[in-house]
Design a protein around this motif. Structure first.
Motif, short mmCIF file in Angstrom:
data_model
loop_
_atom_site.label_atom_id
_atom_site.label_comp_id
_atom_site.label_asym_id
_atom_site.label_seq_id
_atom_site.Cartn_x
_atom_site.Cartn_y
_atom_site.Cartn_z
N GLY A 190 0.80 -1.22 0.00
CA GLY A 190 0.00 0.00 0.00
C GLY A 190 0.82 1.27 0.00
N HIS A 191 2.14 1.15 0.22
CA HIS A 191 3.01 2.32 0.30
C HIS A 191 3.89 2.48 -0.94
CE1 HIS A 191 1.77 2.75 4.46
NE2 HIS A 191 2.02 1.46 4.63
N THR A 192 3.57 1.70 -1.97
CA THR A 192 4.32 1.81 -3.22
C THR A 192 3.34 1.75 -4.38
OG1 THR A 192 6.24 0.93 -4.43
CG2 THR A 192 4.68 -0.67 -3.54
N ALA A 193 3.80 2.07 -5.57
CA ALA A 193 2.91 2.05 -6.74
C ALA A 193 2.63 0.60 -7.14
CB ALA A 193 3.56 2.80 -7.89
N PRO A 194 1.38 0.28 -7.50
CA PRO A 194 1.08 -1.08 -7.96
C PRO A 194 1.86 -1.38 -9.24
CG PRO A 194 -0.93 0.18 -7.56
CD PRO A 194 0.20 1.15 -7.51
N SER A 195 2.27 -2.62 -9.38
CA SER A 195 3.04 -3.00 -10.57
C SER A 195 2.57 -4.36 -11.06
CB SER A 195 4.53 -3.07 -10.23
OG SER A 195 4.78 -4.14 -9.33
N PRO A 196 2.81 -4.67 -12.33
CA PRO A 196 2.46 -6.00 -12.83
C PRO A 196 3.16 -7.12 -12.05
CG PRO A 196 2.90 -4.50 -14.66
CD PRO A 196 3.29 -3.78 -13.40
N GLU A 197 4.40 -6.84 -11.60
CA GLU A 197 5.13 -7.86 -10.84
C GLU A 197 4.42 -8.18 -9.53
OE1 GLU A 197 7.47 -6.03 -13.85
OE2 GLU A 197 6.50 -5.09 -12.10
N LEU A 198 3.97 -7.14 -8.82
CA LEU A 198 3.26 -7.37 -7.57
C LEU A 198 1.90 -8.02 -7.81
CD1 LEU A 198 4.12 -4.05 -5.69
CD2 LEU A 198 4.89 -6.36 -5.07
N ALA A 199 1.24 -7.65 -8.89
CA ALA A 199 -0.07 -8.24 -9.20
C ALA A 199 0.04 -9.71 -9.58
CB ALA A 199 -0.73 -7.45 -10.34
N ALA A 200 1.26 -10.15 -9.92
CA ALA A 200 1.47 -11.56 -10.26
C ALA A 200 2.27 -12.28 -9.18
CB ALA A 200 2.21 -11.65 -11.60
N ASP A 201 2.40 -11.68 -8.01
CA ASP A 201 3.18 -12.28 -6.93
C ASP A 201 2.59 -13.65 -6.56
OD1 ASP A 201 5.30 -11.15 -4.71
OD2 ASP A 201 3.94 -12.64 -3.85
N PRO A 202 3.43 -14.62 -6.27
CA PRO A 202 2.90 -15.94 -5.90
C PRO A 202 2.12 -15.95 -4.58
CG PRO A 202 5.29 -15.87 -5.67
CD PRO A 202 4.90 -14.64 -6.39
N ASP A 203 2.31 -14.95 -3.74
CA ASP A 203 1.60 -14.86 -2.46
C ASP A 203 0.25 -14.17 -2.70
OD1 ASP A 203 0.64 -14.42 0.09
OD2 ASP A 203 2.52 -13.60 0.88
N SER A 204 -0.84 -14.87 -2.43
CA SER A 204 -2.16 -14.29 -2.68
C SER A 204 -2.42 -13.08 -1.80
CB SER A 204 -3.26 -15.33 -2.48
OG SER A 204 -3.27 -15.80 -1.14
N ALA A 205 -1.80 -13.04 -0.60
CA ALA A 205 -1.99 -11.88 0.28
C ALA A 205 -1.42 -10.61 -0.36
CB ALA A 205 -1.32 -12.13 1.63
N VAL A 206 -0.32 -10.77 -1.10
CA VAL A 206 0.25 -9.62 -1.82
C VAL A 206 -0.72 -9.18 -2.91
CG1 VAL A 206 2.16 -8.85 -3.28
CG2 VAL A 206 2.61 -10.30 -1.28
N ARG A 207 -1.29 -10.13 -3.62
CA ARG A 207 -2.22 -9.78 -4.71
C ARG A 207 -3.48 -9.13 -4.15
NH1 ARG A 207 -1.08 -15.10 -5.98
NH2 ARG A 207 -3.27 -15.71 -6.17
N VAL A 208 -3.95 -9.57 -2.97
CA VAL A 208 -5.09 -8.90 -2.34
C VAL A 208 -4.73 -7.46 -2.00
CG1 VAL A 208 -6.48 -8.81 -0.22
CG2 VAL A 208 -6.18 -10.99 -1.40
N ALA A 209 -3.52 -7.25 -1.50
CA ALA A 209 -3.09 -5.89 -1.17
C ALA A 209 -3.02 -5.02 -2.41
CB ALA A 209 -1.72 -5.94 -0.48
N VAL A 210 -2.58 -5.58 -3.53
CA VAL A 210 -2.57 -4.83 -4.79
C VAL A 210 -4.01 -4.51 -5.20
CG1 VAL A 210 -1.94 -4.88 -7.23
CG2 VAL A 210 -0.39 -5.85 -5.53
N ALA A 211 -4.90 -5.49 -5.05
CA ALA A 211 -6.30 -5.28 -5.42
C ALA A 211 -6.94 -4.19 -4.57
CB ALA A 211 -7.08 -6.58 -5.27
N ASP A 212 -6.46 -3.99 -3.36
CA ASP A 212 -7.00 -2.97 -2.46
C ASP A 212 -6.36 -1.59 -2.68
OD1 ASP A 212 -8.79 -4.59 -1.10
OD2 ASP A 212 -7.33 -5.21 0.40
N HIS A 213 -5.32 -1.52 -3.46
CA HIS A 213 -4.56 -0.28 -3.58
C HIS A 213 -5.43 0.84 -4.15
CE1 HIS A 213 -1.33 2.53 -4.43
NE2 HIS A 213 -0.47 1.71 -3.84
#
Length: 298
Positions: A190-213
């Motif tokens: 939440g403290h950085t710009a969303p990126s395709p790399e983060l949106a494809a992170d293997p950790d679903s919790a990271v992808r949820v955080a991107v979805a909430d950004h």
């Protein structure tokens, strides 16, 4: 209201006659309610409550005289000392310090929840040897100074680091390391710009955080709307800027046989799904109260 619930509700009724309060002390559940909720307990009632084993409920009652709370801070049961530590004032002076030195870490954890502490006490608890105490400080000391925040965000214990990044804004110089750390990456998203790399992170919790950004680009939103994890898709459905048609398509894919997961998914999209609060119990006349206590054999 059930017969069991009614006497406990009566325990909180203002201006209840003292003899009726004494009758409520006869039963464990109603005694706990009296000990926790009443502001008019006499010295004799307090002694009876302690003698009958409900000191823990009494310790959580902020209306109990300071001298009684100080006495309960020395109680042999840690659960009683925990209830005191969570809200007690430093009366007599030195009570906070004594609780901060309590040998049971659970007492120090509850002391960290106390909103009335002098500034030097949270700083000491933030360096407590028990990670549970440090996590409790993270959850309750939101205006901790920068040096304390940095120490907690780089704590050697993973849950402390993770919770710290969730609750504090990371300094810019720590952000790269926090994003590289699997433990803190989701919280740091939440403290950085969303990126395709983060949106494809293997950790679903990271992808949820991107979805909430809040600054999620439409392209990444549409990508995450098709994520294999239903909680990621649900996070997209919960966004206020998701087009209604896309939201409907996502919700149609959120099928689960788990009622708890189903409730959580629905709550995420609509926090009002939990329903309305229970009605306030009616105020009973003395005659009604006596009849109720008689039915409950009190």
């Amino acid at each position: 209201m059930s017969l069991e619930a009614e006497p406990s509700a009566l325990a909180a009724q203002k201006d209840l006659a003292a003899d009726l309060v004494w009758r409520l002390l006869r039963h464990r559940e109603t005694r706990r309610a009296v000990a926790l909720l009443r502001e008019d307990l006499t010295e004799a009632m307090i002694e009876e409550i302690i003698a009958l084993g409900s000191a823990r409920s009494l310790a959580a009652n902020c209306s109990v005289p300071a001298e009684v709370r100080a006495r309960l801070a020395e109680h042999p049961e840690p659960a009683v000392r925990c209830a005191i530590a969570a809200s007690v004032a430093d009366d007599p002076p030195g009570l906070w310090v004594r609780l901060a030195d309590d040998p049971d870490p659970s007492v120090r954890m509850f002391l960290a929840m106390n909103d009335h502490l002098a500034p030097e006490l949270p700083a000491g608890l933030a360096a407590d040897p028990d990670p549970g105490v440090r996590s409790s400080i993270v959850d309750h000391w939101r205006d901790a100074p920068d040096r304390v925040r940095r120490a907690l965000m780089t704590d050697p214990v993973p849950p402390v680091r993770r919770d710290s990044v969730r609750n504090y804004v990371p300094p810019a110089d720590l952000l790269p390391a926090l994003l590289a750390d699997p433990v803190t990456r989701a919280a740091a998203v939440g403290h950085t710009a969303p990126s395709p790399e983060l949106a494809a992170d293997p950790d679903s919790a990271v992808r949820v955080a991107v979805a909430d950004h809040p600054d999620l680009p439409a392209g990444l939103r549409d990508q995450l709307a098709q994520d294999p994890d239903m909680f990621v898709r649900n996070a997209i459905a919960a966004r206020p800027d998701t087009p209604p048609a896309l939201r409907e398509r996502i919700v149609a894919t959120l099928q689960t046989d788990n009622p708890v997961a189903g409730w959580f998914l629905a709550y995420r999209r609509d926090p009002n799904v939990g329903g309305t609060p229970p009605p306030v119990p009616p105020i009973l006349t003395r005659e009604q109260a006596e009849a109720l206590l008689a039915r409950a054999d009190l």
